[in-house]
Motif scaffolding. Structure first.
Motif, short mmCIF file in Angstrom:
data_model
loop_
_atom_site.label_atom_id
_atom_site.label_comp_id
_atom_site.label_asym_id
_atom_site.label_seq_id
_atom_site.Cartn_x
_atom_site.Cartn_y
_atom_site.Cartn_z
N UNK A 72 0.83 -1.21 0.00
CA UNK A 72 0.00 0.00 0.00
C UNK A 72 0.86 1.26 0.00
N UNK A 73 1.94 1.28 0.78
CA UNK A 73 2.84 2.44 0.80
C UNK A 73 3.55 2.60 -0.55
N UNK A 74 3.95 1.49 -1.15
CA UNK A 74 4.57 1.56 -2.47
C UNK A 74 3.62 2.20 -3.47
N UNK A 75 2.36 1.80 -3.43
CA UNK A 75 1.36 2.37 -4.35
C UNK A 75 1.12 3.84 -4.04
N UNK A 76 1.14 4.22 -2.76
CA UNK A 76 1.00 5.64 -2.39
C UNK A 76 2.14 6.46 -2.98
N UNK A 77 3.34 5.94 -2.93
CA UNK A 77 4.51 6.64 -3.47
C UNK A 77 4.36 6.81 -4.98
N UNK A 78 4.04 5.74 -5.67
CA UNK A 78 3.90 5.79 -7.14
C UNK A 78 2.75 6.72 -7.52
N UNK A 79 1.62 6.58 -6.85
CA UNK A 79 0.44 7.37 -7.21
C UNK A 79 0.53 8.83 -6.78
N UNK A 80 1.60 9.21 -6.10
CA UNK A 80 1.80 10.63 -5.77
C UNK A 80 2.04 11.45 -7.03
N UNK A 81 2.58 10.81 -8.06
CA UNK A 81 2.87 11.52 -9.30
C UNK A 81 1.60 11.72 -10.11
N UNK A 82 1.51 12.87 -10.78
CA UNK A 82 0.33 13.13 -11.61
C UNK A 82 0.36 12.29 -12.88
N UNK A 83 -0.80 12.11 -13.46
CA UNK A 83 -0.89 11.41 -14.73
C UNK A 83 -0.28 12.27 -15.84
N UNK A 84 0.33 11.62 -16.80
CA UNK A 84 0.78 12.32 -18.00
C UNK A 84 -0.46 12.88 -18.68
N UNK A 85 -0.46 14.19 -18.92
CA UNK A 85 -1.61 14.82 -19.56
C UNK A 85 -2.70 15.22 -18.58
N UNK A 86 -2.41 15.21 -17.27
CA UNK A 86 -3.42 15.56 -16.26
C UNK A 86 -3.84 17.02 -16.40
N UNK A 87 -5.02 17.33 -15.88
CA UNK A 87 -5.52 18.71 -15.89
C UNK A 87 -4.57 19.60 -15.10
N UNK A 88 -4.43 20.83 -15.55
CA UNK A 88 -3.52 21.78 -14.93
C UNK A 88 -3.75 21.91 -13.43
N UNK A 89 -4.99 21.93 -13.01
CA UNK A 89 -5.31 22.11 -11.60
C UNK A 89 -4.74 21.00 -10.73
N UNK A 90 -4.44 19.85 -11.32
CA UNK A 90 -3.94 18.71 -10.57
C UNK A 90 -2.43 18.57 -10.60
N UNK A 91 -1.73 19.54 -11.18
CA UNK A 91 -0.29 19.45 -11.33
C UNK A 91 0.44 20.46 -10.46
N UNK A 92 1.59 20.05 -9.91
CA UNK A 92 2.45 20.99 -9.19
C UNK A 92 3.11 21.90 -10.21
N UNK A 93 3.71 22.99 -9.73
CA UNK A 93 4.37 23.94 -10.63
C UNK A 93 5.44 23.26 -11.48
N UNK A 94 6.22 22.39 -10.87
CA UNK A 94 7.27 21.70 -11.63
C UNK A 94 6.70 20.69 -12.59
#
Length: 192
Positions: A72-94
């Motif tokens: 579960x922690x491994x999945x939390x780490x991986x899923x912390x990253x946004x999807x490629x092509x995600x909506x702008x509101x869901x992305x960090x500045x970087x």
């Protein structure tokens, strides 16, 4: 138009000696996205001579995830990253810059319209479909070190990994690429 200040990391001395867990989490999130299992581990392992050493510790920690993290922690780490092509509101500045938004678009308020600098509607639709296929097959988000490539170039990478990989290999690749992303972000933030 209001431009947001570029993100910055506090000094490594502050991180080592004065940072609360919240302060530390905010700094690590700039590098790795919000991944509490990483933050918890890194916070306990302080001090670090440099941010590069902090990333090295993360690399070592993620190299043997089954030893250090629950599934579960491994999945939390991986899923912390946004999807490629995600909506702008869901992305960090970087992430905005890494996913092809211009710096001017990345600095706009979330409610303003921003257009990816090199992508079109077909690329967006394809990425959405591939994200869904990938997540249905593996059970977590696709993570890749974009490294300045246009999103359209990521499409064959996603297709190849959907067709020819395993869940175990994809988890390993995701964690390896997360470290590559963090190293690249650190370089862009001009911090050692």
């Amino acid at each position: 138009m209001t431009h947001a200040a570029p993100p910055t990391l506090p000094s490594i001395d502050f991180i080592n000696t004065q940072a609360t867990l919240q302060d530390f989490s905010e700094a690590v999130t700039l590098l790795f996205e919000p991944a509490p299992p990483i933050v918890k581990h890194l916070y306990a392992k302080r001090p670090y001579p440099t941010y590069s050493a902090l990333i090295d510790e993360t690399s070592d920690f993620l190299a043997t995830p089954d030893k250090n993290l629950t599934l579960e922690e491994q999945l939390d780490v991986i899923n912390a990253h946004p999807r490629i092509g995600a909506a702008k509101a869901n992305l960090s500045a970087l992430s905005l810059i890494e996913q092809g938004y211009t710096p001017a678009d990345a600095a706009k308020k979330v409610d303003e319209t921003a257009t990816p600098s090199t992508d079109d509607a077909v690329t967006q639709a394809t990425l959405k479909r591939l994200n869904e296929e990938y997540e249905a097959k593996y059970g977590f988000k696709f993570v890749v070190f974009v490294n300045g490539r246009p999103r359209s170039v990521i499409i064959p990478v996603m297709e190849e990994r959907i067709a020819n990989s395993t869940k175990e290999q994809e988890m390993k690749t995701a964690m390896t690429d997360m470290v590559l992303i963090a190293r690249d972000r650190l370089k862009k933030l001009n911090v050692a």
